[in-house]
Scaffold this active site. Structure first.
Site, mmCIF file in Angstrom:
data_model
loop_
_atom_site.group_PDB
_atom_site.id
_atom_site.type_symbol
_atom_site.label_atom_id
_atom_site.label_comp_id
_atom_site.label_asym_id
_atom_site.label_seq_id
_atom_site.Cartn_x
_atom_site.Cartn_y
_atom_site.Cartn_z
ATOM 1 N N ASP A 81 7.193 -4.448 14.919
ATOM 2 C CA ASP A 81 5.836 -4.162 15.372
ATOM 3 C C ASP A 81 5.915 -2.793 16.018
ATOM 4 O O ASP A 81 6.513 -2.636 17.081
ATOM 5 C CB ASP A 81 5.378 -5.219 16.377
ATOM 6 C CG ASP A 81 3.987 -4.932 16.959
ATOM 7 O OD1 ASP A 81 3.412 -3.865 16.639
ATOM 8 O OD2 ASP A 81 3.490 -5.757 17.746
ATOM 9 N N ASN A 123 3.657 5.217 8.956
ATOM 10 C CA ASN A 123 2.594 4.777 8.061
ATOM 11 C C ASN A 123 1.834 3.558 8.567
ATOM 12 O O ASN A 123 0.661 3.381 8.249
ATOM 13 C CB ASN A 123 3.185 4.483 6.680
ATOM 14 C CG ASN A 123 2.216 3.740 5.788
ATOM 15 O OD1 ASN A 123 1.243 4.290 5.302
ATOM 16 N ND2 ASN A 123 2.470 2.446 5.595
ATOM 17 N N THR A 171 -5.527 0.043 -1.048
ATOM 18 C CA THR A 171 -4.545 -0.583 -0.164
ATOM 19 C C THR A 171 -5.101 -1.882 0.395
ATOM 20 O O THR A 171 -6.294 -2.193 0.246
ATOM 21 C CB THR A 171 -4.202 0.344 1.018
ATOM 22 O OG1 THR A 171 -5.364 0.493 1.841
ATOM 23 C CG2 THR A 171 -3.712 1.704 0.539
ATOM 24 N N GLY A 225 0.785 -1.221 0.000
ATOM 25 C CA GLY A 225 0.000 0.000 0.000
ATOM 26 C C GLY A 225 0.822 1.279 0.000
ATOM 27 O O GLY A 225 1.811 1.417 -0.731
ATOM 28 N N ILE A 226 0.407 2.239 0.815
ATOM 29 C CA ILE A 226 1.059 3.546 0.876
ATOM 30 C C ILE A 226 2.504 3.412 1.338
ATOM 31 O O ILE A 226 3.396 4.122 0.854
ATOM 32 C CB ILE A 226 0.267 4.499 1.787
ATOM 33 C CG1 ILE A 226 -1.081 4.850 1.134
ATOM 34 C CG2 ILE A 226 1.066 5.769 2.090
ATOM 35 C CD1 ILE A 226 -2.044 5.592 2.037
ATOM 36 N N LYS A 259 -7.052 7.699 14.706
ATOM 37 C CA LYS A 259 -6.489 8.560 13.665
ATOM 38 C C LYS A 259 -6.743 10.035 13.983
ATOM 39 O O LYS A 259 -5.943 10.909 13.630
ATOM 40 C CB LYS A 259 -7.060 8.188 12.301
ATOM 41 C CG LYS A 259 -6.522 6.872 11.744
ATOM 42 C CD LYS A 259 -5.016 6.927 11.526
ATOM 43 C CE LYS A 259 -4.478 5.688 10.835
ATOM 44 N NZ LYS A 259 -3.020 5.749 10.606
ATOM 45 N N TYR A 296 -10.580 2.903 14.971
ATOM 46 C CA TYR A 296 -9.758 3.452 13.888
ATOM 47 C C TYR A 296 -9.965 4.957 13.765
ATOM 48 O O TYR A 296 -9.004 5.729 13.731
ATOM 49 C CB TYR A 296 -10.094 2.760 12.573
ATOM 50 C CG TYR A 296 -9.281 3.249 11.396
ATOM 51 C CD1 TYR A 296 -7.933 2.896 11.261
ATOM 52 C CD2 TYR A 296 -9.844 4.060 10.416
ATOM 53 C CE1 TYR A 296 -7.182 3.340 10.181
ATOM 54 C CE2 TYR A 296 -9.098 4.508 9.336
ATOM 55 C CZ TYR A 296 -7.772 4.141 9.221
ATOM 56 O OH TYR A 296 -7.026 4.594 8.157
#
Length: 255
Positions: free
Chosen positions: A58, A85, A190, A17-18, A157, A153
């Site tokens: 991790d 990320n 992603t 992904g990103i 964020k 989530y």
């Protein structure tokens, strides 16, 4: 392209992904890169392909962070860029999220970001030429317009956004030339979105339709924003939030 020659970077969540797109972009722009991920096989393959170094990590393990940044300094002689990320979704609403799921999301998304910035600043302060660097934390449009089905989530964020501002003003007040900014991607192709699609069939098409561009983002588009923030082209830019969402948060929901 940004000129990142002579700079050294760490990119977490580099296996896909990103994160993978960011490793590719930073290497293409001339930076030395240490990519990290829990997925050793995919992470090693990506880093080997583009000439980057790799370490298993991790990010929620705060005790490992000093070793990761020291590994970068040992390999490259300095640390100029940290891209936090790595992230985790939970796919649970407030009614069915468990304590374990909640704490794991926060451990990766918030504590991991905090620990990474803390460790990076400690070595960026000793960079040849004086304290300097760019901390780039990846949030989400879900931090600004919440999803009903992922309380952990969205809220974690949201915490990343304000944490980044606190770090930015701290470094500025200390007189460090260490900037901290947040990149806020919209719905992007992603692995995280793939997993969400498995749980909610049709989700990709639905979220693509929320953008005036009527498509999902490409990870390389977010990586381009990251490369800009990593460069010396924006020395007065800190505590900022860079949206890469195809205009999704700019349009009234009725149109």
């Amino acid at each position: 392209m940004a000129d990142l020659s002579g700079k050294a970077a760490i990119v977490t969540g580099c296996a896909s992904g990103i994160g993978a797109a960011t490793v590719r972009r930073l290497r293409a722009d001339g930076a030395e890169v240490l990519g990290t991920d829990v997925d050793a096989e995919a992470g090693k393959a990506l880093c080997s392909e583009v000439g980057a170094r790799f370490a298993v990590q991790d990010v929620a393990n705060t005790e490992l962070w000093p070793q990761i940044v020291e590994q970068a300094v040992s390999a490259f002689g300095r640390l100029d860029i940290l891209v936090n990320n790595a992230g985790a979704v939970s796919q649970h609403s407030i009614e069915d999220v468990t304590d374990d799921i909640w704490h794991r999301a926060y451990a990766i998304n918030v504590t991991g970001t905090m620990a990474g910035c803390r460790a990076a600043i400690s070595v960026m302060k000793t960079n040849p030429g004086g304290p300097s660097g760019s901390l780039i934390n990846i949030a989400s449009t879900s931090a600004m317009a919440a999803l009903p089905g992922d309380a952990a989530y969205c809220s974690s964020k949201g915490a990343v956004r304000v944490l980044s501002k606190s770090i930015a003003v701290h470094c500025a007040k200390q007189g460090y030339a260490i900037r901290c900014n947040t990149v806020i991607p919209g719905a992007t192709e992603t692995g995280i979105l793939d997993k969400a699609e498995e749980a909610i069939p049709g989700l990709k098409a639905a979220v693509a339709a929320t953008s005036p561009m009527n498509r999902l983002g490409d990870p390389a588009e977010t990586a381009a924003a990251i490369a800009f923030l990593a460069s010396d082209d924006c020395p007065f830019m800190t505590g900022a939030e860079m949206l890469v969402d195809g205009g999704a948060l700019s349009i009234h929901p009725g149109f």
